[in-house]
Design a protein around this motif. Sequence first.
Motif, PDB file in Angstrom:
ATOM      1  N   ASP A  29       0.693  -1.002   0.130  1.00  0.00           N
ATOM      2  CA  ASP A  29      -0.081   0.031   0.209  1.00  0.00           C
ATOM      3  C   ASP A  29       1.101   1.493  -0.212  1.00  0.00           C
ATOM      4  N   ALA A  30       2.089   1.103   0.417  1.00  0.00           N
ATOM      5  CA  ALA A  30       3.041   2.349   0.385  1.00  0.00           C
ATOM      6  C   ALA A  30       3.342   3.010  -1.001  1.00  0.00           C
ATOM      7  N   PRO A  31       3.259   4.016  -1.056  1.00  0.00           N
ATOM      8  CA  PRO A  31       3.561   4.721  -2.413  1.00  0.00           C
ATOM      9  C   PRO A  31       5.066   4.670  -3.016  1.00  0.00           C
ATOM     10  N   THR A  77      10.505  -2.988  -0.949  1.00  0.00           N
ATOM     11  CA  THR A  77       9.107  -2.881  -1.869  1.00  0.00           C
ATOM     12  C   THR A  77       8.557  -4.242  -2.247  1.00  0.00           C
ATOM     13  N   VAL A  78       7.540  -4.342  -2.976  1.00  0.00           N
ATOM     14  CA  VAL A  78       6.971  -5.466  -3.344  1.00  0.00           C
ATOM     15  C   VAL A  78       7.820  -6.180  -4.558  1.00  0.00           C
TER      16      VAL A  78
END
Length: 90
Positions: A29-31, A77-78
């Motif tokens: 969900d993080a930008p 990050t993903v």
Amino acid sequence: MLTVPKWQPGMKSDVLPSVYRDILEVVADAPGPVRAKQIVPRIGLPAETGKIKGTRSKLKRLVERGWLDEDTPGLFTVARRRAGVSPDSR
């Protein structure tokens, strides 16, 4: 059996223990890339050194098992392959 299984195509986060699912959701969900100290309060833990270190350990485990990437030390990050980006396009 591994607590955190190695990611494989088609695998969903529901195979992970709940705390790992929570971490993965915050990262997704993080930008942009996030640090362990940013994740800790978002998963309901106090921002204490021990909790941050424990979360960082979990993040590293998710990287080792292919769920997350850590291109810059401490920034998560993903994993690109989970997001549909080929590892060759880096």
